[in-house]
Design a protein around this motif. Structure first.
Motif, PDB file in Angstrom:
ATOM      1  N   UNK A 162      30.609 -34.205 -43.202  1.00 36.60           N
ATOM      2  CA  UNK A 162      31.295 -34.304 -41.909  1.00 36.60           C
ATOM      3  C   UNK A 162      30.705 -35.412 -41.027  1.00 36.60           C
ATOM      4  N   UNK A 163      30.603 -36.643 -41.538  1.00 28.49           N
ATOM      5  CA  UNK A 163      29.968 -37.707 -40.754  1.00 28.49           C
ATOM      6  C   UNK A 163      30.757 -38.126 -39.523  1.00 28.49           C
ATOM      7  N   UNK A 164      32.020 -37.715 -39.428  1.00 29.76           N
ATOM      8  CA  UNK A 164      32.850 -38.129 -38.298  1.00 29.76           C
ATOM      9  C   UNK A 164      33.238 -36.963 -37.395  1.00 29.76           C
ATOM     10  N   UNK A 165      32.675 -35.792 -37.612  1.00 29.69           N
ATOM     11  CA  UNK A 165      33.111 -34.567 -36.930  1.00 29.69           C
ATOM     12  C   UNK A 165      33.051 -34.651 -35.406  1.00 29.69           C
ATOM     13  N   UNK A 166      32.021 -35.220 -34.843  1.00 35.61           N
ATOM     14  CA  UNK A 166      31.859 -35.232 -33.388  1.00 35.61           C
ATOM     15  C   UNK A 166      32.250 -36.575 -32.769  1.00 35.61           C
ATOM     16  N   UNK A 167      33.005 -37.365 -33.522  1.00 35.18           N
ATOM     17  CA  UNK A 167      33.337 -38.712 -33.059  1.00 35.18           C
ATOM     18  C   UNK A 167      34.822 -38.852 -32.764  1.00 35.18           C
ATOM     19  N   UNK A 168      35.159 -39.810 -31.881  1.00 29.83           N
ATOM     20  CA  UNK A 168      36.566 -40.119 -31.682  1.00 29.83           C
ATOM     21  C   UNK A 168      37.092 -40.809 -32.942  1.00 29.83           C
ATOM     22  N   UNK A 169      38.403 -40.921 -33.066  1.00 33.39           N
ATOM     23  CA  UNK A 169      39.015 -41.419 -34.298  1.00 33.39           C
ATOM     24  C   UNK A 169      38.576 -42.848 -34.640  1.00 33.39           C
ATOM     25  N   UNK A 170      38.581 -43.733 -33.670  1.00 34.13           N
ATOM     26  CA  UNK A 170      38.225 -45.135 -33.921  1.00 34.13           C
ATOM     27  C   UNK A 170      36.779 -45.251 -34.405  1.00 34.13           C
TER      28      UNK A 170
END
Length: 81
Positions: free
Chosen positions: A20-28
């Motif tokens: 889940x490397x993008x879980x807490x990030x905005x889409x861009x």
């Protein structure tokens, strides 16, 4: 900061595991992280767990885990619900 830490810690590994490397990030930002992981893996493999299918655009292969079993083609292999 997360992307910087990621780029500093990877140096042409055979396998990069990302849970889940993008879980807490905005889409861009999430897309940037996925591109960075793909670039840094070099000739190695990236094994990424995600709940966001939009982050799988650069994937060579996608597996789905359903009821403890891996499925490569979920539309034809998954049992009916």
């Amino acid at each position: 900061a997360r992307g910087w830490q990621c780029s500093r810690s990877l140096s042409r590994p055979k396998v990069v595991f990302a849970d889940e490397p993008t879980a807490a990030l905005d889409h861009v930002t999430g897309e940037r992280i996925v591109r960075l992981l793909n670039k840094r893996r070099g000739e190695g493999a990236l094994v990424m767990v995600t709940h966001d299918p939009s982050m799988l655009g650069e994937a060579d292969r996608v597996l789905h885990l359903v009821d403890g079993r891996l499925h490569e083609n979920p539309s034809s292999e998954l049992p009916p619900r």
